[in-house]
Design an enzyme around this catalytic site. Structure first.
Site, PDB file in Angstrom:
ATOM      1  CB  ALA A   1      -0.927  -0.013   1.213  1.00 54.42           C
ATOM      2  CB  SER A   2       0.056   4.815  -0.277  1.00 51.86           C
ATOM      3  OG  SER A   2      -0.875   4.850   0.786  1.00 51.86           O
TER       4      SER A   2
ATOM      5  CB  ALA B   1       2.936  -0.362   5.549  1.00 50.20           C
ATOM      6  CD  GLN B   2       6.934  -4.242   0.714  1.00 48.92           C
ATOM      7  OE1 GLN B   2       6.708  -3.600  -0.319  1.00 48.92           O
ATOM      8  NE2 GLN B   2       7.962  -5.078   0.791  1.00 48.92           N
ATOM      9  CB  VAL B   3       1.248  -7.096   4.473  1.00 47.50           C
ATOM     10  CG1 VAL B   3       0.970  -8.261   5.419  1.00 47.50           C
ATOM     11  CG2 VAL B   3       0.598  -5.821   4.997  1.00 47.50           C
TER      12      VAL B   3
ATOM     13  CE  LYS C   1      -0.183  -1.374   7.414  1.00 51.53           C
ATOM     14  NZ  LYS C   1      -1.559  -0.918   7.742  1.00 51.53           N
TER      15      LYS C   1
ATOM     16  CG  ASP D   1      -8.836   2.075   3.328  1.00 53.89           C
ATOM     17  OD1 ASP D   1      -9.617   2.406   2.414  1.00 53.89           O
ATOM     18  OD2 ASP D   1      -7.646   1.793   3.125  1.00 53.89           O
TER      19      ASP D   1
END
Length: 532
Positions: free
Chosen positions: A143-144, A146-148, A173, A308
């Site tokens: 995502a804008s 963070a990443q998982v 995350k 969200d």
């Protein structure tokens, strides 16, 4: 004074230079078509058209929204997040551009695993091998901010049982490297543009652009510290502790820090995957009923809702429960606002447009110099044509555009605290349309809202509120007595001309008089509360 003017001039020059850089990126992706489709004009658009003319053929096969989405992706995280927010505003952008911008949720660049390792070891103070049994290098999502990644952790056995540790699947995350600096720079630009817009475009003032940017900045600040997300996730789990219709991950607190959040791994079928839900034997109407119930429990019962709720964050498990992830954005509403929203929705569903107008007057939304009757008529003109029609026959983009025109006509200020709720209602409607086009999700929620209002504004609620008021008044009795006692002492020491007999009468009568006053006030409060 001169120094202050110089600083303002330097800031303006930096912002203009930044704008020129943004224009170059927009031109490189031929994004002028998107602004033309929105009916925007002016010098920036003229420059954008001239700068992008040579690249127009390269992007001829793309829709205007796709070109804008590509440009926002190139501009970085804050613009990606801005585009994701705009994707919910079909009333302003049109359905096609809004739909194209929604693709930004799945078009975010990844950052390498070497940086993931560095962040994990720095934030958690240990080697990766000691922290995790295993960790997948390929991220499951980005995502804008963070990443998982998926991984496995060791869970020690309880001391009383002993034995080897068990293993638990987790999701990790990790905040993007340098994302804080990128957002800080771009937020400065957004504030500058908001102030410039309010100063030079009076029509923009009712939209409260500075306040909207401030809300965006506050939310981003929270998202930059994953401990806040962990706390919100734990609070949401607590709210649904006795309700298994809604499942959220458990936080692994020992492995959570400012830039890292580790939580239990959850799974399910994407809530908008109609074929997948049917293949799992789930009833689509029941899925929507559960989702609507969860949504309105969050909004009205708790005043805390997932901020969200796009389909990538919402799933359904094989038992029909809603499973949610990504709690970086949470919305909060106080009880007064929740009662206001519930009253407005019930008035709309009951077609009581005068009552709907009165509610907005009481809330201070409608300026005092505007006609209540004319405003009610305008609301009827928007709502009546669609109130009983199936969802697939209603264009919510057109509906919101009409409502926007009504609020503009009556000079009503935008309520920034409600923008996040509006965004999530639009997302819920989009999912509902994909799953069951003939079903209106808000009619499923009407009994929930009516029950909530009955419990919070019905006769029993009024008795409860009146009782609380009486208790508060009586609780102040001792404080009032202490004040009177101090007054009597002051009168003695200061030598004010009251006879000793008068002072004795005041002291003797004070307790009974306070009780009388408290009783009268309590009875008045009870009558007003019950019969208002």
């Amino acid at each position: 004074m001169v120094g202050g003017s110089s600083e303002v001039m330097l800031l303006s020059l930096r912002m203009i230079a930044r704008l020129l850089g943004i224009l170059r990126v927009l031109a490189r992706n031929d994004a002028a078509a998107a602004f033309e489709a929105l009916g925007l004009r002016g010098l920036p658009l003229w420059l954008l058209e001239r700068m992008g003319r040579r690249r127009r053929r390269m992007h001829a096969d793309k829709r205007p929204g796709e070109r804008l989405a590509a440009a926002l992706t190139e501009l970085g995280p804050s613009f990606i997040k801005l585009g994701q927010s705009l994707a919910t505003r079909a009333d302003l952008l049109g359905e096609e551009i809004a739909a194209d911008l929604s693709a930004l949720q799945d078009r975010v660049p990844l950052f390498p695993f070497s940086q993931v390792r560095e962040i994990l070891e720095t934030e958690l103070g240990d080697s990766l091998e000691n922290l995790f049994v295993s960790l997948e290098e390929e991220p499951i999502s980005a995502a804008s901010i963070a990443q998982v990644h998926f991984g496995v952790v060791a869970v020690p056995a309880p001391p009383e049982l002993g034995g080897p540790p068990s293993e638990r699947q987790v999701a990790i995350k990790v905040l993007r490297p340098g994302v804080e600096r990128a957002f800080e720079r771009d937020l400065q630009l957004f504030f500058w543009l908001a102030r410039l817009g309010e100063r030079t475009q009076p029509r923009l003032r009712r939209l409260k652009p500075i306040e909207v940017v401030q809300l965006f900045a506050d939310q981003v600040a929270l998202e930059m510290d994953l401990r806040y997300e962990a706390a919100g996730l734990a609070e949401m789990a607590e709210n649904f502790r006795d309700d298994d219709s809604y499942q959220v991950p458990d936080v692994d607190w020992p492995r959570t820090a400012k830039r890292v959040l580790v939580m239990s791994r959850v799974s399910g079928i994407r809530i908008d995957d109609r074929a997948g839900l049917l293949a799992a034997g789930l009833d689509l109407e029941e899925v929507l009923r559960t989702a609507a119930t969860v949504f309105f429990k969050q909004v009205f019962r708790d005043g805390l809702f997932h901020g969200d709720q796009h389909p990538g964050n919402m799933m359904i498990d094989t038992d029909g429960r809603v499973v949610a992830v990504d709690f970086g954005i949470l919305g909060r509403l106080d009880e007064e606002t929740r009662l206001l929203l519930a009253d407005m929705m019930i008035a709309t569903l009951q077609r009581d447009y005068r009552r709907l107008a009165e509610i907005q007057v009481q809330a201070g939304y409608l300026p005092s110099d505007r006609s209540l009757e004319v405003f009610a008529q305008a609301l009827r003109s928007v709502c009546e044509p669609i109130i009983d029609r199936p969802l697939q026959e209603i264009s919510f983009a057109k509906l919101l555009a009409q409502l926007f025109q009504v609020t503009e006509s009556f000079a009503m200020p935008v309520q920034p605290q409600l923008l996040l709720l509006q965004k999530n209602m639009m997302m819920a409607e989009g999912v509902s349309r994909r799953l069951a086009p003939d079903l209106n999700i808000w009619t499923l929620a009407q009994p929930l809202i009516e029950d909530w209002i009955l419990r919070h504004r019905g006769p029993s609620a009024r008795v409860r509120d009146a009782t609380r008021m009486v208790n508060r008044i009586l609780a102040r009795g001792p404080a009032v007595l202490d004040t009177l006692d101090g007054l009597a002492n002051d009168l003695r020491t200061e030598g004010v001309t009251l006879s000793p007999a008068t002072l004795r009468r005041l002291e003797r009568r004070a307790p009974s008089r306070v009780a009388e006053i408290a009783l009268v006030l309590a009875l008045v409060a009870l009558l007003v509360t019950l019969f208002n």
